[in-house]
Design an enzyme around this catalytic site. Sequence first.
Site, PDB file in Angstrom:
ATOM      1  CB  SER A 192       6.165  27.915  45.977  1.00 26.31           C
ATOM      2  OG  SER A 192       7.083  28.624  46.124  1.00 26.31           O
TER       3      SER A 192
ATOM      4  CG  HIS B 286       7.763  31.428  43.626  1.00 28.01           C
ATOM      5  ND1 HIS B 286       7.279  31.153  44.841  1.00 28.01           N
ATOM      6  CD2 HIS B 286       6.678  31.339  42.154  1.00 28.01           C
ATOM      7  CE1 HIS B 286       6.248  32.127  44.828  1.00 28.01           C
ATOM      8  NE2 HIS B 286       5.675  32.528  43.292  1.00 28.01           N
TER       9      HIS B 286
ATOM     10  CG  ASP C 299       3.352  34.654  43.844  1.00 25.39           C
ATOM     11  OD1 ASP C 299       2.327  35.470  43.084  1.00 25.39           O
ATOM     12  OD2 ASP C 299       4.337  33.893  42.952  1.00 25.39           O
TER      13      ASP C 299
END
Length: 352
Positions: free
Chosen positions: A11, A38, A130
């Site tokens: 991310s 992401h 995540d």
Amino acid sequence: MKERIFVIGASLSGINALSRLVGLLPANFPSPVFITQHVGAHSPGLLPQILSNAGRLTALHPKDTEGIEPGRIYVAPPDRHMLVQRGRIRLSHGPHENHTRPAIDPLFRSAAIAYGPAVVGVVLTGQLDDGTAGLLAVKDRGGTTVVQEPSEATAASMPRSALAHVQVDHCCKLAEMAELFIRLANDDPQPPEQANLDELIEIENRIAEGIFDLQDWWKLEGMSVPCGLNCPVCKSALYELHDKRMMRFRCRAGHAFSAESLLAEQADSRETQLSALFGSLTEEATLAKRLRDAPVYKERVDLTRSLSGKIQGIERESAQVCEWLRALTDLVEPDPDGGLYTSESGFRAGQL
């Protein structure tokens, strides 16, 4: 026959980390690599070009049902979950997980189901958590788990979450990780010792694939309990999943949250509601001012006095709302590399 696959999630600052990592892999690297970074739904999708230029392997956005080839880097396209099936790739417009699509957990779960102990799951730099639930799925199916050394990660939250919840096989810096990749890619995977939570993993995989049905929901309902909270996306009831290793939630529409991502989403929702309230107060005050100043009402002293009082009251209320909004933007992480953080300056910054 060697059939390792590598699944990587990143991310915040992930593009830099991924570029460094793939730049260290040789041109004859034998395994396919799948990456979920992401990105925003309207991203121009330049990551494959960046990664292709960074190293000797070809990176691309795959097409739905595309066959898997060794030595390729497959990058999840914007606004699509990338899922791995045996020998092919599926792209899905399934529900957001942890407020994002593409999300890391769906990729990891699908790979764990399709390839079991042949999977190497990797969590790199990023905010929140995540990838942790997905890495648990990889571990459950006998796969190998790898996490970037938090001290090297620009955003250490994702690596630290993975280390806190998963018995990780390897925690290393990117240079060591590339050497590990080469060694694992040329080594036959071992058979799994055990497989836990199979039905839950498979149901969650179908949700991400967009083929979730009532039978699946009723089964999922039996694996969870109502938690008294509502989904911040669709406002339906949230259920807490029976997974004692990590607090996770699903709603009936399939939206998934870890506890930290849910907290961040609630903060975003609060900011949206406060902004809407400020806008409503501004409109009300603007209309009241127009009425008060209109020539037709100049002679109605009682009305203009009432409208002036109303405007003053709205000014006080709007000042209070402004103060609440400022307080939201002033929230900071108690630990810059920890889990809790201000929603807009934290998770949103990960949407590269």
